[in-house]
Design a protein around this motif. Structure first.
Motif, PDB file in Angstrom:
ATOM      1  N   UNK A 108       7.006 -36.458  21.625  1.00 58.23           N
ATOM      2  CA  UNK A 108       5.989 -36.099  22.418  1.00 58.23           C
ATOM      3  C   UNK A 108       6.560 -35.652  23.929  1.00 58.23           C
ATOM      4  N   UNK A 109       7.538 -36.157  24.434  1.00 56.35           N
ATOM      5  CA  UNK A 109       8.066 -35.592  25.628  1.00 56.35           C
ATOM      6  C   UNK A 109       8.405 -34.165  25.579  1.00 56.35           C
ATOM      7  N   UNK A 110       9.361 -33.814  24.585  1.00 57.44           N
ATOM      8  CA  UNK A 110       9.764 -32.373  24.455  1.00 57.44           C
ATOM      9  C   UNK A 110       8.789 -31.368  24.099  1.00 57.44           C
ATOM     10  N   UNK A 111       7.757 -31.967  23.308  1.00 59.19           N
ATOM     11  CA  UNK A 111       6.710 -31.040  22.503  1.00 59.19           C
ATOM     12  C   UNK A 111       5.788 -30.283  23.615  1.00 59.19           C
ATOM     13  N   UNK A 112       5.686 -31.282  24.889  1.00 58.88           N
ATOM     14  CA  UNK A 112       4.999 -30.511  25.977  1.00 58.88           C
ATOM     15  C   UNK A 112       5.609 -29.431  26.524  1.00 58.88           C
ATOM     16  N   UNK A 113       6.865 -29.381  26.345  1.00 62.16           N
ATOM     17  CA  UNK A 113       7.673 -28.217  26.901  1.00 62.16           C
ATOM     18  C   UNK A 113       8.207 -27.220  25.791  1.00 62.16           C
ATOM     19  N   UNK A 114       7.169 -27.203  24.690  1.00 58.16           N
ATOM     20  CA  UNK A 114       7.484 -26.113  23.760  1.00 58.16           C
ATOM     21  C   UNK A 114       8.851 -26.355  23.027  1.00 58.16           C
ATOM     22  N   UNK A 115       9.437 -27.459  22.869  1.00 56.41           N
ATOM     23  CA  UNK A 115      10.757 -27.732  22.079  1.00 56.41           C
ATOM     24  C   UNK A 115      10.362 -28.960  21.199  1.00 56.41           C
ATOM     25  N   UNK A 116      10.546 -28.448  19.931  1.00 54.42           N
ATOM     26  CA  UNK A 116      10.439 -29.132  18.562  1.00 54.42           C
ATOM     27  C   UNK A 116      11.704 -29.526  18.176  1.00 54.42           C
ATOM     28  N   UNK A 117      11.642 -30.960  17.948  1.00 53.28           N
ATOM     29  CA  UNK A 117      12.920 -31.544  17.152  1.00 53.28           C
ATOM     30  C   UNK A 117      12.624 -31.282  15.805  1.00 53.28           C
ATOM     31  N   UNK A 118      13.924 -30.838  15.207  1.00 55.89           N
ATOM     32  CA  UNK A 118      14.215 -30.759  13.605  1.00 55.89           C
ATOM     33  C   UNK A 118      15.243 -31.192  13.148  1.00 55.89           C
ATOM     34  N   UNK A 119      15.347 -32.560  12.927  1.00 53.35           N
ATOM     35  CA  UNK A 119      16.574 -33.310  12.696  1.00 53.35           C
ATOM     36  C   UNK A 119      17.243 -32.730  11.331  1.00 53.35           C
ATOM     37  N   UNK A 120      18.508 -32.781  11.343  1.00 56.39           N
ATOM     38  CA  UNK A 120      19.437 -32.434  10.018  1.00 56.39           C
ATOM     39  C   UNK A 120      19.578 -33.750   9.435  1.00 56.39           C
ATOM     40  N   UNK A 121      19.441 -35.115  10.217  1.00 54.20           N
ATOM     41  CA  UNK A 121      19.660 -36.335   9.466  1.00 54.20           C
ATOM     42  C   UNK A 121      18.386 -37.113  10.002  1.00 54.20           C
ATOM     43  N   UNK A 122      17.855 -38.013   9.378  1.00 54.68           N
ATOM     44  CA  UNK A 122      16.906 -39.004   9.709  1.00 54.68           C
ATOM     45  C   UNK A 122      17.020 -40.361   9.271  1.00 54.68           C
ATOM     46  N   UNK A 123      17.074 -41.332   9.914  1.00 58.96           N
ATOM     47  CA  UNK A 123      17.483 -42.812   9.476  1.00 58.96           C
ATOM     48  C   UNK A 123      16.578 -43.981  10.044  1.00 58.96           C
ATOM     49  N   UNK A 124      16.314 -44.828   9.483  1.00 53.76           N
ATOM     50  CA  UNK A 124      15.846 -45.925  10.058  1.00 53.76           C
ATOM     51  C   UNK A 124      16.941 -46.809  10.681  1.00 53.76           C
ATOM     52  N   UNK A 125      18.343 -46.714  10.693  1.00 52.49           N
ATOM     53  CA  UNK A 125      19.192 -47.365  11.174  1.00 52.49           C
ATOM     54  C   UNK A 125      19.762 -46.642  12.229  1.00 52.49           C
ATOM     55  N   UNK A 126      19.619 -47.134  13.539  1.00 53.71           N
ATOM     56  CA  UNK A 126      20.310 -46.547  14.612  1.00 53.71           C
ATOM     57  C   UNK A 126      21.826 -46.709  14.638  1.00 53.71           C
TER      58      UNK A 126
END
Length: 288
Positions: A204-222
């Motif tokens: 949400x912080x980056x979206x208002x600046x027209x920056x979309x996060x596109x992950x190459x990896x997603x995980x429930x584990x930090x």
């Protein structure tokens, strides 16, 4: 309509079977079916649809359960108290993954020592799942970061936190200290799963600046994400509290993004209809 009808409905809803509910409540199947019919007639709705040998919950059943689960739990707590039965069941406490990893063990230890309380049941999961469990009365209260998505949930902030952009010491950005969004546009991101409080704040912080996060990896584990960043597989945005050790050892390098900060509050949350018994109040006051 009686409280017994609501208890029967809640049991059928949980068991997803009239037969199983009847067996659990030690009632006949016709008695269980009659109680469900009474509720359906009262509210002019269909609560369950028959699907072969099973039943399917309707949207009206989900809606009624949000109320009935709390009404029946409060009734049973009152009944137990006035009959002077055994001590109330241990607290059921939920937590988002970040809080569960960093803060919850210390809170639970302090609570048990201070109030000589039994070990609570602890559920650590993503924020959206914890919120759903509260709505369905499967938890008494929870600690989460980020936004609440239901107007039926009350929230009390108890501390603040921020997210930090981090990379490996081997990453080309490691020497910059301060970066711009343009520096990050082609970077591979390693992120928490969708609907986690951490992911929602970053997006949400980056979206208002027209920056979309596109992950190459997603995980429930930090931990998995931290290890991936240390291996220079990509960069990430993670809670500062979980980065103290790797940053301190130089295994991760914190970066500032020009003009952007990821700030948030941690909150104690509970259902608006929840009876706050002394055990719940003690835990809330200890956290605050």
């Amino acid at each position: 309509m009686s409280i017994k009808s609501l208890i029967i409905f809640v049991t059928v809803y949980k068991e997803e079977s009239v037969t199983a509910a009847a067996k659990k409540l030690k009632l006949s199947q016709p008695a269980v079916s009659a109680a469900i019919k009474e509720l359906e007639n009262r509210y002019h709705v269909r609560l369950f649809e028959r699907m072969g040998r099973g039943i399917q919950k309707t949207n009206e059943a989900h809606h009624l359960y949000e109320y009935a689960s709390h009404i029946t739990a409060l009734y049973q707590e009152m009944d137990s108290d006035f009959k002077k039965q055994k001590r109330p069941s241990p607290l059921r406490i939920g937590s988002s993954i970040s809080i569960g990893t960093c803060l919850m063990p210390g809170y639970i230890k302090k609570y048990m020592e201070t109030f000589h309380a039994p070990m609570p049941y602890i559920k650590i999961d993503s924020s959206d799942i914890i919120e759903k469990m509260l709505l369905e009365n499967n938890l008494d209260l929870a600690l989460i970061e980020g936004s609440i998505h239901s107007d039926k949930i009350m929230a009390e902030p108890f501390t603040k936190d921020r997210l930090v952009l981090v990379c490996s010491p081997l990453h080309p950005l490691a020497s910059k200290g301060m970066v711009t969004l343009e520096d990050l546009r082609e970077e591979p991101f390693l992120l928490r799963e969708k609907n986690s409080g951490t992911r929602e704040l970053a997006e949400s912080t980056l979206m208002v600046r027209d920056f979309v996060l596109k992950p190459v990896l997603e995980s429930t584990s930090t931990t998995a994400i931290i290890n991936g960043v240390m291996a220079n597989l990509g960069i990430s945005i993670l809670p500062e509290r979980m980065l103290t050790e790797p940053i301190g050892k130089g295994s991760l390098i914190p970066l500032k993004i020009k003009g952007i900060e990821f700030k948030r509050e941690y909150s104690i949350i509970y259902h608006q209809n929840k009876y706050l018994n002394p055990d719940i109040i003690n835990f809330i006051e200890l956290i605050k």
